[in-house]
Design a protein around this motif. Structure first.
Motif, PDB file in Angstrom:
ATOM      1  N   LEU A   1     -34.919 -12.612 -68.159  1.00 40.38           N
ATOM      2  CA  LEU A   1     -34.665 -11.117 -67.088  1.00 40.38           C
ATOM      3  C   LEU A   1     -35.183  -9.930 -67.229  1.00 40.38           C
ATOM      4  O   LEU A   1     -34.957  -8.932 -68.297  1.00 40.38           O
ATOM      5  N   ILE A   2     -36.008  -9.528 -66.394  1.00 43.27           N
ATOM      6  CA  ILE A   2     -37.312  -8.658 -66.941  1.00 43.27           C
ATOM      7  C   ILE A   2     -36.392  -7.180 -65.678  1.00 43.27           C
ATOM      8  O   ILE A   2     -36.089  -7.346 -64.765  1.00 43.27           O
ATOM      9  N   PRO A   3     -35.510  -6.074 -66.736  1.00 40.00           N
ATOM     10  CA  PRO A   3     -34.134  -5.311 -65.491  1.00 40.00           C
ATOM     11  C   PRO A   3     -35.870  -4.491 -64.996  1.00 40.00           C
ATOM     12  O   PRO A   3     -36.971  -4.239 -65.115  1.00 40.00           O
TER      13      PRO A   3
ATOM     14  N   ILE B   1     -41.355 -16.480 -64.382  1.00 43.77           N
ATOM     15  CA  ILE B   1     -41.837 -15.140 -64.953  1.00 43.77           C
ATOM     16  C   ILE B   1     -41.394 -14.141 -64.001  1.00 43.77           C
ATOM     17  O   ILE B   1     -42.762 -14.475 -63.214  1.00 43.77           O
ATOM     18  N   SER B   2     -40.360 -13.425 -64.016  1.00 35.63           N
ATOM     19  CA  SER B   2     -39.754 -12.680 -62.421  1.00 35.63           C
ATOM     20  C   SER B   2     -40.720 -10.989 -62.687  1.00 35.63           C
ATOM     21  O   SER B   2     -39.658 -10.538 -63.744  1.00 35.63           O
ATOM     22  N   ILE B   3     -41.918 -10.779 -62.074  1.00 29.75           N
ATOM     23  CA  ILE B   3     -42.240  -9.294 -62.771  1.00 29.75           C
ATOM     24  C   ILE B   3     -41.189  -8.007 -61.482  1.00 29.75           C
ATOM     25  O   ILE B   3     -41.640  -8.370 -60.122  1.00 29.75           O
ATOM     26  N   PRO B   4     -40.646  -7.105 -62.131  1.00 29.04           N
ATOM     27  CA  PRO B   4     -39.669  -6.522 -61.003  1.00 29.04           C
ATOM     28  C   PRO B   4     -40.679  -5.190 -59.867  1.00 29.04           C
ATOM     29  O   PRO B   4     -41.471  -5.197 -60.617  1.00 29.04           O
TER      30      PRO B   4
ATOM     31  N   VAL C   1     -45.697 -16.959 -61.243  1.00 21.99           N
ATOM     32  CA  VAL C   1     -45.580 -15.491 -61.413  1.00 21.99           C
ATOM     33  C   VAL C   1     -44.886 -14.851 -60.158  1.00 21.99           C
ATOM     34  O   VAL C   1     -45.671 -15.282 -59.217  1.00 21.99           O
ATOM     35  N   TYR C   2     -43.300 -14.708 -60.407  1.00 23.96           N
ATOM     36  CA  TYR C   2     -43.022 -13.676 -58.875  1.00 23.96           C
ATOM     37  C   TYR C   2     -43.197 -12.523 -59.064  1.00 23.96           C
ATOM     38  O   TYR C   2     -42.750 -11.457 -60.858  1.00 23.96           O
ATOM     39  N   CYS C   3     -44.279 -11.838 -58.576  1.00 23.86           N
ATOM     40  CA  CYS C   3     -44.329 -10.462 -58.564  1.00 23.86           C
ATOM     41  C   CYS C   3     -43.913  -9.691 -56.964  1.00 23.86           C
ATOM     42  O   CYS C   3     -43.698  -9.591 -56.062  1.00 23.86           O
ATOM     43  N   TYR C   4     -42.988  -8.696 -57.846  1.00 16.23           N
ATOM     44  CA  TYR C   4     -41.933  -8.088 -56.517  1.00 16.23           C
ATOM     45  C   TYR C   4     -42.405  -6.472 -55.899  1.00 16.23           C
ATOM     46  O   TYR C   4     -42.202  -6.158 -55.044  1.00 16.23           O
ATOM     47  N   PRO C   5     -43.284  -5.610 -57.246  1.00 19.89           N
ATOM     48  CA  PRO C   5     -43.986  -4.554 -56.496  1.00 19.89           C
ATOM     49  C   PRO C   5     -44.425  -4.611 -54.909  1.00 19.89           C
ATOM     50  O   PRO C   5     -45.242  -5.559 -54.583  1.00 19.89           O
ATOM     51  N   GLU C   6     -44.215  -3.775 -54.480  1.00 22.71           N
ATOM     52  CA  GLU C   6     -44.785  -3.096 -52.806  1.00 22.71           C
ATOM     53  C   GLU C   6     -46.480  -2.950 -53.000  1.00 22.71           C
ATOM     54  O   GLU C   6     -46.704  -2.770 -51.849  1.00 22.71           O
ATOM     55  N   LYS C   7     -46.611  -2.605 -54.140  1.00 24.32           N
ATOM     56  CA  LYS C   7     -48.199  -1.616 -54.682  1.00 24.32           C
ATOM     57  C   LYS C   7     -48.636  -3.226 -56.188  1.00 24.32           C
ATOM     58  O   LYS C   7     -47.961  -3.527 -56.621  1.00 24.32           O
TER      59      LYS C   7
END
Length: 322
Positions: free
Chosen positions: A142-144, A164-167, A187-193
């Motif tokens: 978990l990457i905070p 991997i989840s990238i916060p 690979v899960y990328c959550y940033p809105e940019k």
């Protein structure tokens, strides 16, 4: 004796213990490479640990870093697959292992520079350093939502890492952050940019053509047209369930977990979050529900050195009992 030279004890498979003198100031490159060392206490006047010093010490289980260490090269503990405990002296002003995280953090920059398979990344960490988790054996971590950068080969050769989840906080990664992660397929990328890949290079992933990149629906086409990202076999929008899971993970990443004498305390959980503690065999040893503004205390009756699996909501983390 002030220094130990390069490769002095490399490939000494029968060397399981060593008492380092207080006069020691530096440990050379590959000094204990592929040796049989099981535990190491780095003395208080040691200042420098060079490249690959303890690489592939597969029997190494615990490391204590003394108060004067102020220089640690990358790859120091790569391939130490059984390393479970990393503790930095509380008197060290350069590095720390805050919140019993089983990692080395550069205090001034909040960069995590050395991790292991049981590391819980504190929410105060802002970057994952060069080769910090290289060669670690875990299936997920978990990457905070405080981390902004994943540096060169930060998770390289993590052969068991499957997803991997990238916060949302991450804005920059290097092209080789996940180099050698043979089983990384989601690979899960959550940033809105869209996340920038350093120097505009293509992200390197061994099985990238079979991997799936999950991104916000508004960014799907942008990722598909980016030369840094478009080699993924699939680029798909994050589902509502995945977005909800990330929100849950953010709640977990804001929690402070501590252990002492068989007791686990957890602060900062959202009210109503269910918590269960398991030993590695899968047997539950404690459970509870978080209340608002109250520290959750769980008596596990586990002993120092055991690894507890703490499940908070839908997320699980490993904790080394102190």
């Amino acid at each position: 004796m002030k220094s130990i030279g390069d490769r002095a004890f490399s490939f000494c498979s029968k060397l399981t213990e060593i008492a380092l003198p207080d006069s020691l100031v530096s440990i050379g490159a590959q000094t204990f490479y592929n040796s049989g060392i099981t535990n190491i206490t780095l003395p208080n006047y040691l200042k420098k640990i060079e490249l690959l010093a303890f690489d592939y010490c597969i029997n190494l289980q615990s490391v204590y870093i003394g108060k004067s260490v102020n220089y640690i090269r990358e790859n120091v503990f790569e391939g130490c697959k059984n390393l479970k405990s990393i503790v930095v002296s509380p008197e060290n002003v350069t590095y720390d292992s805050r919140e019993s995280c089983n990692a080395v953090i550069e205090t001034a920059t909040n960069e995590l520079v050395v991790g292991c398979g049981t590391t819980v990344i504190p929410r105060s960490v802002t970057s994952i350093g060069v080769k910090a988790f290289a060669g670690c054996e875990f299936t997920e971590i978990l990457i905070p939502n405080s981390v902004t950068q994943l540096k060169t080969e930060a998770f390289a050769n993590c052969k068991w890492l499957k997803s991997i989840s990238i916060p949302e906080s991450v804005s920059l990664i290097t092209n080789d952050t996940f180099d050698g992660c043979d089983n990384l397929l989601d690979v899960y990328c959550y940033p809105e940019k869209m996340i920038e890949v350093s120097r505009g290079l293509r992200l390197s992933l061994p099985n990238i053509s079979a991997a799936t990149l999950h991104v916000p629906v508004s960014l799907v086409e942008e990722y598909r047209s980016s030369s840094s990202w478009n080699r993924f076999g699939k680029i798909v929008p994050l589902t509502e369930e995945e977005l909800a899971k990330r929100i849950s993970n953010n709640v977990v990443s804001s929690a402070l977990i501590q252990s002492s004498n068989g007791i686990i305390t957890i602060e900062g959980l959202e009210k109503g979050t269910s918590v269960s503690v398991y030993i590695t065999s899968g047997m539950e040893v404690a459970s509870g529900v978080a209340e608002e503004n109250i520290t959750l205390t769980l008596d596990t009756q586990m002993t120092k050195g055991e690894v507890a699996i703490v499940k908070m909501g839908a997320k699980s983390v490993k904790v080394m009992m102190k």
